[in-house]
Design a protein around this motif. Structure first.
Motif, PDB file in Angstrom:
ATOM      1  N   LEU A   1       0.330  -1.101  -0.253  1.00 30.98           N
ATOM      2  CA  LEU A   1       0.415  -0.349   0.369  1.00 30.98           C
ATOM      3  C   LEU A   1       0.948   1.226  -0.045  1.00 30.98           C
ATOM      4  O   LEU A   1       0.690   2.380  -0.663  1.00 30.98           O
ATOM      5  CB  LEU A   1      -0.620   0.151   1.648  1.00 30.98           C
ATOM      6  N   GLY A   2       1.836   1.396   0.562  1.00 33.07           N
ATOM      7  CA  GLY A   2       2.429   1.982   0.840  1.00 33.07           C
ATOM      8  C   GLY A   2       3.309   2.676  -0.276  1.00 33.07           C
ATOM      9  O   GLY A   2       3.535   3.872  -0.952  1.00 33.07           O
TER      10      GLY A   2
ATOM     11  N   VAL B   1       3.189   5.301   7.177  1.00 30.86           N
ATOM     12  CA  VAL B   1       3.172   3.001   7.346  1.00 30.86           C
ATOM     13  C   VAL B   1       3.940   3.376   8.819  1.00 30.86           C
ATOM     14  O   VAL B   1       4.706   3.695   8.895  1.00 30.86           O
ATOM     15  CB  VAL B   1       3.273   2.946   6.124  1.00 30.86           C
ATOM     16  N   SER B   2       3.178   2.540   9.760  1.00 31.24           N
ATOM     17  CA  SER B   2       3.258   3.206  10.680  1.00 31.24           C
ATOM     18  C   SER B   2       3.468   1.868  11.363  1.00 31.24           C
ATOM     19  O   SER B   2       1.864   0.557  11.224  1.00 31.24           O
ATOM     20  CB  SER B   2       2.642   4.007  12.106  1.00 31.24           C
ATOM     21  N   GLU B   3       4.385   1.121  11.446  1.00 33.44           N
ATOM     22  CA  GLU B   3       4.656  -0.807  12.343  1.00 33.44           C
ATOM     23  C   GLU B   3       5.035  -1.357  13.844  1.00 33.44           C
ATOM     24  O   GLU B   3       4.986  -0.153  14.418  1.00 33.44           O
ATOM     25  CB  GLU B   3       5.801  -1.646  10.800  1.00 33.44           C
ATOM     26  N   VAL B   4       4.587  -2.291  13.760  1.00 29.82           N
ATOM     27  CA  VAL B   4       5.038  -2.590  14.808  1.00 29.82           C
ATOM     28  C   VAL B   4       6.137  -4.305  14.623  1.00 29.82           C
ATOM     29  O   VAL B   4       5.943  -4.887  14.094  1.00 29.82           O
ATOM     30  CB  VAL B   4       3.598  -3.771  15.701  1.00 29.82           C
ATOM     31  N   HIS B   5       6.797  -3.994  15.531  1.00 29.05           N
ATOM     32  CA  HIS B   5       8.182  -4.890  15.343  1.00 29.05           C
ATOM     33  C   HIS B   5       8.559  -5.469  16.461  1.00 29.05           C
ATOM     34  O   HIS B   5       8.089  -4.844  18.091  1.00 29.05           O
ATOM     35  CB  HIS B   5       9.347  -4.594  15.215  1.00 29.05           C
ATOM     36  N   GLY B   6       9.023  -6.305  17.412  1.00 28.44           N
ATOM     37  CA  GLY B   6       9.405  -7.177  18.513  1.00 28.44           C
ATOM     38  C   GLY B   6       8.697  -7.556  19.076  1.00 28.44           C
ATOM     39  O   GLY B   6       7.472  -8.641  17.760  1.00 28.44           O
TER      40      GLY B   6
ATOM     41  N   VAL C   1      -1.075  -7.714  15.832  1.00 24.07           N
ATOM     42  CA  VAL C   1      -1.113  -6.264  15.594  1.00 24.07           C
ATOM     43  C   VAL C   1      -1.703  -5.045  14.805  1.00 24.07           C
ATOM     44  O   VAL C   1      -2.411  -5.992  14.049  1.00 24.07           O
ATOM     45  CB  VAL C   1       0.296  -6.840  14.907  1.00 24.07           C
ATOM     46  N   VAL C   2      -1.216  -4.440  14.842  1.00 24.49           N
ATOM     47  CA  VAL C   2      -1.615  -2.943  13.949  1.00 24.49           C
ATOM     48  C   VAL C   2      -1.049  -2.242  13.137  1.00 24.49           C
ATOM     49  O   VAL C   2       0.150  -2.487  13.936  1.00 24.49           O
ATOM     50  CB  VAL C   2      -2.778  -2.121  14.559  1.00 24.49           C
ATOM     51  N   THR C   3      -1.422  -2.749  11.593  1.00 28.38           N
ATOM     52  CA  THR C   3      -0.653  -1.704  11.087  1.00 28.38           C
ATOM     53  C   THR C   3      -1.293   0.057  10.793  1.00 28.38           C
ATOM     54  O   THR C   3      -2.222  -0.610   9.914  1.00 28.38           O
ATOM     55  CB  THR C   3      -0.394  -2.167   9.636  1.00 28.38           C
ATOM     56  N   TYR C   4      -0.326   0.676  10.248  1.00 24.05           N
ATOM     57  CA  TYR C   4      -1.892   2.146   9.937  1.00 24.05           C
ATOM     58  C   TYR C   4      -1.187   2.506   8.505  1.00 24.05           C
ATOM     59  O   TYR C   4       0.676   2.767   8.607  1.00 24.05           O
ATOM     60  CB  TYR C   4      -1.191   3.686  10.923  1.00 24.05           C
ATOM     61  N   VAL C   5      -1.280   3.110   7.771  1.00 24.33           N
ATOM     62  CA  VAL C   5      -1.235   3.119   6.171  1.00 24.33           C
ATOM     63  C   VAL C   5      -2.240   4.781   5.718  1.00 24.33           C
ATOM     64  O   VAL C   5      -3.423   4.787   6.069  1.00 24.33           O
ATOM     65  CB  VAL C   5      -1.642   2.612   5.386  1.00 24.33           C
ATOM     66  N   ARG C   6      -1.425   5.797   6.038  1.00 20.44           N
ATOM     67  CA  ARG C   6      -1.850   7.423   5.891  1.00 20.44           C
ATOM     68  C   ARG C   6      -1.447   7.699   4.666  1.00 20.44           C
ATOM     69  O   ARG C   6      -0.743   8.031   4.730  1.00 20.44           O
ATOM     70  CB  ARG C   6      -2.007   7.357   7.200  1.00 20.44           C
ATOM     71  N   TYR C   7      -1.990   8.947   4.266  1.00 23.44           N
ATOM     72  CA  TYR C   7      -1.811   9.211   2.391  1.00 23.44           C
ATOM     73  C   TYR C   7      -2.960  10.387   2.541  1.00 23.44           C
ATOM     74  O   TYR C   7      -4.365  10.447   2.951  1.00 23.44           O
ATOM     75  CB  TYR C   7      -2.221   7.987   1.109  1.00 23.44           C
TER      76      TYR C   7
ATOM     77  N   ASP D   1      -2.364  15.260   1.118  1.00 23.80           N
ATOM     78  CA  ASP D   1      -1.631  16.006   0.624  1.00 23.80           C
ATOM     79  C   ASP D   1      -0.517  16.220   1.775  1.00 23.80           C
ATOM     80  O   ASP D   1       0.839  15.890   1.211  1.00 23.80           O
ATOM     81  CB  ASP D   1      -2.243  17.434   0.767  1.00 23.80           C
ATOM     82  N   ARG D   2      -0.033  16.227   2.788  1.00 23.38           N
ATOM     83  CA  ARG D   2       0.513  15.737   3.930  1.00 23.38           C
ATOM     84  C   ARG D   2       0.146  15.882   5.059  1.00 23.38           C
ATOM     85  O   ARG D   2      -1.004  16.054   5.216  1.00 23.38           O
ATOM     86  CB  ARG D   2       0.310  18.007   4.365  1.00 23.38           C
ATOM     87  N   VAL D   3       1.138  14.426   4.813  1.00 20.10           N
ATOM     88  CA  VAL D   3       0.590  13.704   6.472  1.00 20.10           C
ATOM     89  C   VAL D   3       1.196  14.368   7.422  1.00 20.10           C
ATOM     90  O   VAL D   3       2.223  14.323   7.657  1.00 20.10           O
ATOM     91  CB  VAL D   3       0.723  12.212   6.119  1.00 20.10           C
ATOM     92  N   ASN D   4       0.418  14.270   8.719  1.00 16.57           N
ATOM     93  CA  ASN D   4       1.189  14.666  10.068  1.00 16.57           C
ATOM     94  C   ASN D   4       1.998  12.962  10.557  1.00 16.57           C
ATOM     95  O   ASN D   4       3.115  13.032  11.113  1.00 16.57           O
ATOM     96  CB  ASN D   4       0.736  15.768  10.793  1.00 16.57           C
ATOM     97  N   SER D   5       0.375  12.829  11.862  1.00 17.04           N
ATOM     98  CA  SER D   5       1.234  11.431  12.511  1.00 17.04           C
ATOM     99  C   SER D   5       1.168  10.382  11.561  1.00 17.04           C
ATOM    100  O   SER D   5       0.667  10.474  10.622  1.00 17.04           O
ATOM    101  CB  SER D   5      -0.641  11.545  13.393  1.00 17.04           C
ATOM    102  N   PRO D   6       2.282   9.568  12.352  1.00 21.74           N
ATOM    103  CA  PRO D   6       1.625   7.845  11.943  1.00 21.74           C
ATOM    104  C   PRO D   6       0.902   6.787  12.189  1.00 21.74           C
ATOM    105  O   PRO D   6       0.897   5.875  11.826  1.00 21.74           O
ATOM    106  CB  PRO D   6       3.743   7.785  11.997  1.00 21.74           C
ATOM    107  N   VAL D   7       0.250   7.572  13.341  1.00 20.25           N
ATOM    108  CA  VAL D   7      -0.847   6.340  13.724  1.00 20.25           C
ATOM    109  C   VAL D   7      -1.913   6.857  13.582  1.00 20.25           C
ATOM    110  O   VAL D   7      -2.304   8.028  12.613  1.00 20.25           O
ATOM    111  CB  VAL D   7      -0.381   6.190  15.619  1.00 20.25           C
ATOM    112  N   ILE D   8      -2.782   6.502  13.054  1.00 14.91           N
ATOM    113  CA  ILE D   8      -4.344   6.140  13.282  1.00 14.91           C
ATOM    114  C   ILE D   8      -5.265   6.048  14.662  1.00 14.91           C
ATOM    115  O   ILE D   8      -5.107   5.472  15.419  1.00 14.91           O
ATOM    116  CB  ILE D   8      -5.115   5.431  12.154  1.00 14.91           C
TER     117      ILE D   8
END
Lengths: 580, 190
Positions: B23-24, B36-41, B49-55, B57-64
Motif C-alpha cells: 500500500l505504501g 506507514v507505522s508498523e509493529v516490530h518486536g 498487531v496493527v499497521t497504520y497506512v495514511r496518505y 497531501d500532507r500527513v502528520n501523525s504516523p498513527v491512526i
C-alpha cells in the motif's frame, strides 16, 4: 530521489551519506533496523557487539582512530553503555561519533519506559530528536557535523513511532569518508584524575557554546500561527499537535532537545498568551521553561505515562476528539505467545511441572511467564537471572537451592550473563543455570551473536563454545538437553537441582522460525482416541485448541515438534505425513 | 486532499507487513504524501498487531486514532471487532472470516464471541467479509491471505489495475509473483 523509508532505515541512510565507516551495536527494539540496514551498505563496516557497552567503546575506538563511527541501542541499552558515555563526553572525539538511542513510550517491547533525555543532561552530550524519516536522515548527517565542530559525541534520540514508521525521504550521495589523522594526546584521551579535571571545564564551556548553537540553528524552528496558544514540542508529539491544530496554533518545534535554547524559548513565549509543552514521558522541556520563569502547562494536563496520540492531544488541548463504535461483546485479549514449535516451551513445561522458582531474563522466553506455563518468577534486566539466583540462594540456602533455577538465552548470556556466572563460580552458590540456546537473538528478529558462528552479514565468524566456556569457569556439571524431549529435560532439571554443586544445563535447539530449520509434518488429533483430558493444553501451544470437547491442531501453525504428543496419555496425536 | 486512513489488523505472523509495504508503494507512486507505522518486536509473537497506512497531501501523525480509519483491513474476525472503534462513521471493513483463538480462549479463560460479522452489520457498519484463507490456498499458498485482502480492498479505490500490479511486482519476490497475482485476482473477483 524520493523514497518511502522506515525511520531506522533513514538513520542508516544518513550514516551512509555522512561517510560513517564503523558501526557496532547490540540489537534492541525499536533500534535494531538501523544497524541491520547499515549492514546492507558495503562501504560501512558493521557488527553486532556482545552488548551496548562494548558497542559504544568500539565506536569510540574507531572515532579516536579518525573514522566516523556509530553505535545504536534501545533506551535500556544505554544504561549498559552509561559507563563509557559519561567519560567520552570528557575526552571528546577525533572523527565524528553518533550514538542512537531508541525510547519505547508505551512499552511495545520493553521492560520500562525510561526517558533517555536524562542521559543527555547527565552526560552533557548534545541530543537531536527527529520527528519523521526525513529528519532522521538529515539529523544523522547533521549530528556528525556537530560532533566534529564541538568535539563531542552526539546522541540521536529515536522513539518507537519514528523508528518504526515509514515516511518519504530525499536520498543523496555518500560523502567521501573524511579520515582524520590519529595523534597521541594523553591529556585529552587518558582520563585519569589530573587530566579529567582539566577536561571538565572544557565540557562546561562546550555546553555553553552548544546552547548558543541551539538558539540559532535550524534544528529548532518557530511556526507562528495563532497568538492564543503556543505549543513547545518535539518528535512525534509535534506530529500529533500538527494533526489536531494544523497551522492554527503557534508551535516551537525542537529538533535539538539538549542543550535547550533560552532566548529562543523566551522569544516564542512572548508571541503567545498561553504556553503548553507537549512531550512524552518526563517533563524535561517543561521544567526548563519553569527555570526560565515562564508560566507553562504540561504534565498538569498531559500524562507522564504511555505514548501520546492525536486524540489525546485533542482531548487535553481543546481540539476535536474522534470516536468510533464498539460491540457489546467482551473481546478477549490477544497477548503475544511463544510460537508453535518454540524450543523454550518444553523446558518451561518441565520447570512448571517441577514447581521451580525461576529467575528469568530478557528475550522471547520472558513469555514463559504467561499462562498456562506461568513459569517465571522474576524478570528485571539483561543478565539479572544469573546474578539474581546467586543472591536468592545466598539468602535462603538449602531452602531454595533445590528448586530454584535461572533461565537465560544464548544472546543475553553473552550480553551480560557471563559475569554473573563468574560470580557463581567464584563465590560458590549452589545454583542451577539453564542457558536456553536457540542459536540466535530471537526477540529482536534473528540477529547473530558470538555463539552462532556467523556475523551480521551471515558470513562465517568466530564461535564461542558455551560448554567449554562454562567448564573453563570451573563448572564441573555442564550438560546439554533437547527441549523437545520432555523426559530428558525432566531428568536433567531434577538431577542438577539435587546435585550439591553449581551446574549449567544448556537447552539447545534452534528457534523454530529460523529459515534453515526443517520441520516435521503437522500433527493431527485422532478424535476416536482423544478423551478430552486437556493434558496437551498445559503447554500453551497456539496451534492446539479444544473443539467440541476434543483437542484440535491448527495445521497452518503446527510444526510437528511433538511436545504435545509426549503429554497425551492415549496417543491421540498422529502424524499427517505431509509437509505443513 | 484530506488525509485518508487504512488500518491493517491481524495476528502476529500473518503477513501484514507485506500488505502495508504494498500500500505504501502504491500510494507514493500516486504522488501522495504517505506514512506507514508498523509493529516490530515482542508484540509480533502471535499477539494482536496493527499497521497504520495514511496518505494525502500532507500527513502528520504516523498513527491512526479512534474514529479515524476510512478502512480496516482485517486478517482475522476477532481483530476486526477489537479495532472496530477505530473506524470512522461510514468507514468500510474488509475482513477475512478466519478465526484464530487467542491464548485466553485456548486456555478456557475467555470465549470467542459468536456472529461477529452480523453484530457489526447490526451496528450499521459496512462489512465486506470473505474466506481469504480458502482463496489464498486456491492461489497456491495459505501465506497469500495478505494479497487476497489487497485484491478485495482494490474494489474501493479508484485506481487503475496496472498500478496495483506494478506495486505487487515491486514488493513481492519474483518466484512468488504469479502466485500472488493469482491471489490478488481471486480476492478482487470474489
Amino acid at each position: 530521489m524520493k523514497q518511502l523509508m522506515l525511520g531506522n532505515a533513514a538513520v542508516a541512510r544518513g550514516l551512509y551519506e555522512a561517510g560513517c565507516a564503523v558501526v557496532s551495536s547490540y540489537p534492541g527494539t525499536p533500534s535494531t533496523e538501523i544497524t541491520e540496514e547499515a549492514a546492507k551498505y558495503d562501504e560501512i563496516y558493521c557488527e553486532w557487539a556482545p552488548n551496548e557497552k562494548v558497542a559504544m567503546e568500539v565506536a569510540f575506538g574507531a572515532a579516536l582512530a579518525g573514522k566516523r563511527s556509530f553505535c545504536g541501542m534501545k533506551h535500556v541499552g544505554l544504561n549498559v553503555a552509561a559507563d563509557p558515555l559519561f567519560t567520552v563526553s570528557y575526552t571528546g572525539i577525533n572523527a565524528g561519533m553518533v550514538i542512537a538511542v531508541a525510547d519505547d513510550p508505551g512499552m511495545h517491547s520493553s521492560q520500562n519506559e525510561q526517558d533517555s533525555r536524562h542521559y543527555a543532561i547527565g552526560a552533557k552530550i548534545p541530543m537531536l530528536e527527529p520527528a519523521d524519516s526525513k529528519e532522521a536522515l538529515e539529523f544523522t548527517k547533521r549530528a556528525y557535523e556537530i560532533s566534529e565542530e564541538f568535539d563531542t559525541p552526539v546522541l540521536l534520540k529515536m522513539c518507537t513511532r519514528v523508528a518504526h514508521s515509514q515516511s518519504i525521504v530525499n536520498i543523496g550521495e555518500r560523502a567521501g569518508t573524511p579520515k582524520k589523522p590519529y595523534e597521541k594526546n594523553i591529556a585529552k584521551y587518558v582520563m585519569m584524575p589530573g587530566n579529567a579535571k582539566r577536561r571538565h571545564p572544557f565540557v562546561e564551556d562546550r555546553t555553553r557554546r552548544l546552547t548558543e548553537y541551539a538558539e540559532h540553528c535550524d534544528l529548532n524552528r518557530m511556526e507562528l500561527g495563532g497568538t492564543e496558544m503556543g505549543v513547545i514540542t518535539s518528535s512525534t508529539c509535534y506530529q500529533y499537535v500538527k494533526e489536531v491544530f494544523g497551522d492554527t496554533v503557534s508551535v516551537l518545534k525542537l529538533g535539538m532537545v539538549y542543550p535547550l535554547p533560552v532566548k529562543l524559548i523566551l522569544d516564542f513565549a512572548s508571541h503567545v498568551d498561553h504556553l503548553i509543552v507537549v512531550e512524552e514521558l518526563d517533563p524535561i522541556i517543561e521544567n526548563h521553561c519553569r527555570q526560565l520563569g515562564l508560566k507553562v502547562s504540561g504534565k498538569n494536563i498531559l500524562p507522564m505515562e504511555d505514548e501520546f496520540s492525536q486524540n489525546l492531544v485533542a482531548e487535553k488541548l481543546g481540539g476535536t476528539v474522534h470516536r468510533g463504535v464498539s460491540l457489546e461483546d467482551t473481546i478477549p485479549p490477544r497477548p503475544p505467545v511463544m510460537c508453535a514449535g518454540c524450543p523454550h516451551r518444553g523446558l518451561f513445561y518441565t520447570l512448571n511441572k517441577n514447581k521451580c522458582t525461576v529467575m528469568g531474563d530478557i528475550g522471547c522466553y520472558t513469555l514463559g511467564a504467561v499462562a498456562p506455563l506461568s513459569a517465571i518468577d522474576m524478570t528485571l534486566c539483561m543478565g539479572a537471572s544469573i546474578s539474581g539466583i546467586h543472591g536468592f540462594n545466598k539468602a535462603l540456602g538449602q531452602e531454595s537451592e533445590g528448586k530454584t533455577v535461572a533461565v537465560i538465552g544464548d544472546s543475553t548470556f553473552m550480553h551480560s550473563g557471563m559475569t554473573g556466572l563468574a560470580n557463581i563460580a567464584y563465590n560458590q552458590s549452589n545454583s542451577t543455570v539453564i542457558i536456553l540456546d536457540n542459536s540466535i537473538t530471537g526477540m529482536t528478529g534473528h540477529q547473530h551473536n558470538p555463539t552462532t558462528g556467523y556475523n551480521i552479514k551471515g558470513d562465517p565468524a568466530g564461535k564461542i563454545d558455551l560448554e567449554q566456556l562454562c567448564r573453563a569457569m570451573g563448572f564441573q556439571r555442564v550438560r546439554v538437553v533437547d527441549p523437545y524431549n520432555l523426559k530428558e529435560c525432566d531428568e536433567a532439571v531434577k538431577e542438577e537441582l539435587a546435585a550439591p554443586e553449581p551446574s549449567v544445563i544448556i537447552s539447545r535447539r534452534p528457534c523454530a522460525l529460523l529459515k534453515y530449520v526443517k520441520h516435521n509434518p503437522p500433527l493431527v488429533v485422532n478424535e476416536e482416541k482423544c478423551v478430552g483430558c486437556k493434558s496437551c493444553m498445559k503447554i500453551g501451544c497456539p496451534a492446539i485448541s479444544i473443539r467440541d470437547g476434543k483437542a484440535h491442531v491448527d495445521s497452518t501453525l503446527c510444526v510437528g515438534c511433538g511436545v504435545c504428543e509426549q503429554l497425551c496419555p492415549v496417543g491421540a496425536f498422529e502424524s499427517t505425513g505431509k509437509e505443513g | 486532499m484530506e488525509t485518508k486512513n487504512i488500518m491493517i489488523v491481524g495476528v502476529g505472523g500473518q503477513g501484514s507487513l507485506l500488505a502495508s509495504k504494498l500500500l505504501g508503494h502504491l500510494l507514493m507512486e500516486q504522488g501522495y504524501d504517505v506514512k506507514v507505522s508498523e509493529v516490530h518486536g515482542m508484540s509480533q509473537r502471535g499477539g494482536s498487531v496493527v499497521t497504520y497506512v495514511r496518505y494525502g497531501d500532507r500527513v502528520n501523525s504516523p498513527v491512526i486514532d479512534k474514529g479515524e480509519a476510512d478502512y480496516i483491513v482485517s486478517f482475522e474476525l476477532l481483530e476486526a471487532a477489537r479495532w472496530l472503534n477505530y473506524l470512522r462513521p461510514n468507514g468500510q471493513i474488509v475482513t477475512s472470516t478466519q478465526q484464530i483463538d487467542p491464548m485466553p480462549v485456548i486456555t478456557g479463560a475467555a470465549q470467542y464471541p459468536e456472529n461477529l460479522v452480523e453484530k457489526m452489520r447490526a451496528k450499521g457498519i459496512k462489512v465486506d467479509a470473505l474466506d481469504c484463507l480458502a482463496l489464498a490456498e486456491e492461489a497456491g499458498s495459505s501465506k497469500a491471505v495478505n494479497i487476497v485482502l489487497m485484491g478485495r480492498l482494490s474494489h474501493y479505490f479508484d485506481l487503475p489495475e496496472e498500478a496495483w500490479q506494478k506495486s505487487i511486482e515491486a514488493c513481492v519476490p519474483t518466484k512468488f509473483l504469479e502466485l500472488n497475482k493469482k491471489a490478488f485476482e481471486l480476492g478482487k473477483n470474489a
